[in-house]
Design a protein around this motif. Structure first.
Motif, short mmCIF file in Angstrom:
data_model
loop_
_atom_site.label_atom_id
_atom_site.label_comp_id
_atom_site.label_asym_id
_atom_site.label_seq_id
_atom_site.Cartn_x
_atom_site.Cartn_y
_atom_site.Cartn_z
N GLU A 240 0.80 -1.15 -0.04
CA GLU A 240 -0.18 -0.12 0.03
C GLU A 240 0.90 1.32 -0.10
O GLU A 240 2.04 1.18 0.70
CB GLU A 240 -0.62 0.22 1.32
CG GLU A 240 -1.81 -0.95 1.13
CD GLU A 240 -2.74 -1.07 2.59
OE1 GLU A 240 -2.58 -0.07 3.11
OE2 GLU A 240 -3.58 -2.05 2.65
N PRO A 241 0.60 2.32 -0.69
CA PRO A 241 1.02 3.48 -0.77
C PRO A 241 1.40 4.13 0.55
O PRO A 241 0.29 4.17 1.28
CB PRO A 241 0.54 4.33 -2.01
CG PRO A 241 -0.87 3.85 -1.87
CD PRO A 241 -0.68 2.35 -1.52
N GLN A 242 2.22 4.44 1.03
CA GLN A 242 2.55 5.44 2.02
C GLN A 242 1.92 6.80 2.13
O GLN A 242 2.35 7.28 0.88
CB GLN A 242 4.06 5.39 2.72
CG GLN A 242 4.42 3.75 2.98
CD GLN A 242 3.88 3.20 4.12
OE1 GLN A 242 3.45 3.97 4.95
NE2 GLN A 242 3.76 1.95 4.04
N PRO A 243 1.40 7.37 3.06
CA PRO A 243 0.89 8.63 2.78
C PRO A 243 2.22 9.78 2.81
O PRO A 243 3.31 9.74 3.30
CB PRO A 243 0.32 9.17 4.26
CG PRO A 243 0.95 8.10 5.13
CD PRO A 243 1.07 6.57 4.40
N ALA A 244 1.97 10.67 1.87
CA ALA A 244 3.07 11.66 1.64
C ALA A 244 3.51 12.20 2.93
O ALA A 244 2.87 12.71 3.80
CB ALA A 244 2.87 12.65 0.44
N PRO A 245 4.74 12.54 3.29
CA PRO A 245 5.11 13.17 4.40
C PRO A 245 4.75 14.86 4.34
O PRO A 245 4.57 15.23 3.37
CB PRO A 245 6.63 13.21 4.66
CG PRO A 245 7.00 12.96 3.12
CD PRO A 245 5.78 12.20 2.59
N GLU A 246 4.22 15.38 5.47
CA GLU A 246 3.93 16.65 5.57
C GLU A 246 4.96 17.79 5.24
O GLU A 246 5.99 17.47 5.61
CB GLU A 246 3.21 16.95 6.97
CG GLU A 246 1.93 16.09 7.36
CD GLU A 246 1.37 16.40 8.70
OE1 GLU A 246 1.99 17.41 9.31
OE2 GLU A 246 0.49 16.08 8.97
N PRO A 247 4.67 18.61 4.42
CA PRO A 247 5.89 19.49 4.15
C PRO A 247 6.15 20.17 5.55
O PRO A 247 5.39 20.50 6.29
CB PRO A 247 5.25 20.48 3.19
CG PRO A 247 3.65 20.42 3.35
CD PRO A 247 3.43 19.02 3.95
N THR A 248 7.47 20.26 5.46
CA THR A 248 8.16 21.01 6.66
C THR A 248 7.87 22.65 6.50
O THR A 248 7.97 23.30 5.43
CB THR A 248 9.68 20.85 6.71
OG1 THR A 248 9.98 19.30 6.55
CG2 THR A 248 10.47 21.50 7.69
N PRO A 249 7.21 23.23 7.44
CA PRO A 249 6.92 24.82 7.42
C PRO A 249 8.44 25.46 7.22
O PRO A 249 9.32 25.11 7.87
CB PRO A 249 6.17 24.93 8.66
CG PRO A 249 6.74 23.85 9.78
CD PRO A 249 6.81 22.70 8.61
N ALA A 250 7.92 26.45 6.47
CA ALA A 250 8.98 27.48 6.43
C ALA A 250 9.46 28.12 7.77
O ALA A 250 8.43 28.39 8.42
CB ALA A 250 8.83 28.24 5.20
#
Length: 368
Positions: A240-250
């Motif tokens: 199963e595809p893994q959820p994309a990691p949350e973007p790191t806030p600037a």
């Protein structure tokens, strides 16, 4: 007709008086090659060893020799030089695996042959010769596998090596096999046979590199492989595809500092002390100064605020209208000017560098 027989004594006497024939060089010398066993290195690319040379020993200078004309190209030892004519060169010998007779064996290989030697006195004779050669085990053995075979998933195959030359492979060699990633395989250290099972959940094929090390340390190298047909392959379910990691806030930007509002300029245009302080910091000469401050600073007249002021070398000095010299002291505006001009607009377009705008409530002179 009468026949006369010579006395026996006369015949014997005649034989004793005849001159004796001198011995030839062929009877005096025994030509031979070095009988000491020699080791010759093998050439991995073919079935021959390197060529070693023998000088003809036990003969006088000027002696030449030649072979008997036998073709040795398919013998276990090949002989070079002197095939057709007399030469004074060394004899070249090398072992040969491509032979019709008994192949070379591990250990000493005895080579027997004949050469005809011609001496300086013109006499010649055939002489039997013998040399002994040995080589590395890798010369006698060259394990070779089939290049590649084809098999279906789940099938078990065996890859067995065979000697490229006449001898059987030894049982004391070591077999180092690499490759076959993702396959179930093993190698028999006695025979070098590789047993491999084709995976049922993959279309991948296998390639193997085999390095054989013999008892004397010499080595041979070969390659083989198995091609997977892919018939009946059952691939495992895709993960199963893994959820994309949350973007790191600037990172947050630093807020710009909030400066206090600009305050009015507390200096006076008519104050000589204010003008002198500003003039020293600006480093410029006065071109539009007021008459009151200029006169007070040059003629020693009274200050507009009542305090008599005279020219002092540590505050301000003009040199014929040129740029004023840097003073030795840095004075701030007088407290009277600060109090009187607080809250009024700045009289200068740009504030003097190094002087803080505004004035304290108690009228203390401003400093850098």
């Amino acid at each position: 007709m009468q026949r006369f027989a010579l006395p026996v004594v006369a015949v014997v006497a005649a034989g004793l008086l005849a001159p004796a024939a001198s011995a030839s060089m062929a009877d005096e010398y025994t030509p031979h090659f070095d009988p000491t066993p020699r080791h010759v290195a093998f050439i991995p690319s073919d079935g021959y060893t390197e060529t070693t040379e023998y000088e003809l020993l036990g003969v006088p200078e000027g002696t030449v020799w030649k072979q008997t004309g036998e073709d040795t190209l398919r013998n276990k030892a090949q002989l070079f030089n002197g095939e057709l004519e007399y030469v004074d060169k060394p004899l070249g010998v090398r072992l040969n695996n491509h032979t019709k007779e008994t192949p070379p064996q591990p250990g000493e290989n005895v080579i027997d042959f004949m050469v005809r030697v011609k001496f300086p006195d013109g006499s010649s004779e055939l002489f039997p010769q013998q040399v002994k050669l040995t080589s590395d085990d890798a010369f006698y053995y060259n394990p070779t596998y089939v290049e590649r075979i084809t098999a279906d998933p789940g099938q078990t195959v065996t890859l067995e090596p065979a000697n490229k030359f006449a001898l059987d492979l030894p049982t004391n060699a070591q077999w180092a096999v690499t490759g076959g990633e993702g396959w179930d395989w093993s190698v028999d250290q006695k025979t070098g046979a590789i047993t491999a099972t084709v995976p049922t959940d993959s279309y991948s094929s296998a390639s193997f590199e085999v390095v054989t090390t013999f008892a004397d340390g010499s080595q041979r190298r070969d390659w083989t492989g198995v091609t997977n047909t892919g018939v009946g392959v059952e691939l495992p379910p895709a993960p199963e595809p893994q959820p994309a990691p949350e973007p790191t806030p600037a990172p947050a930007r630093r807020p710009r500092p909030v400066h206090p509002p600009r305050r009015s300029w507390p200096w006076s245009l008519e104050c000589w002390r204010c003008w002198s302080a500003w003039q020293r910091l600006r480093g410029r000469s006065c071109s539009s100064s007021c008459q009151s401050c200029n006169g007070a600073s040059t003629a020693g007249v009274d200050h507009p605020h009542g305090a008599p002021q005279t020219r002092r070398p540590d505050t301000f000095r003009m040199n014929s209208g040129s740029r004023p010299e840097r003073p030795r002291s840095r004075r701030a505006p007088c407290g009277i000017c600060q109090k009187q001009n607080r809250g009024q607009p700045s009289p200068w377009p740009n504030p003097p560098p190094g002087i803080t705008k505004g004035a304290p409530e108690n009228g203390t002179p401003l400093r850098r």
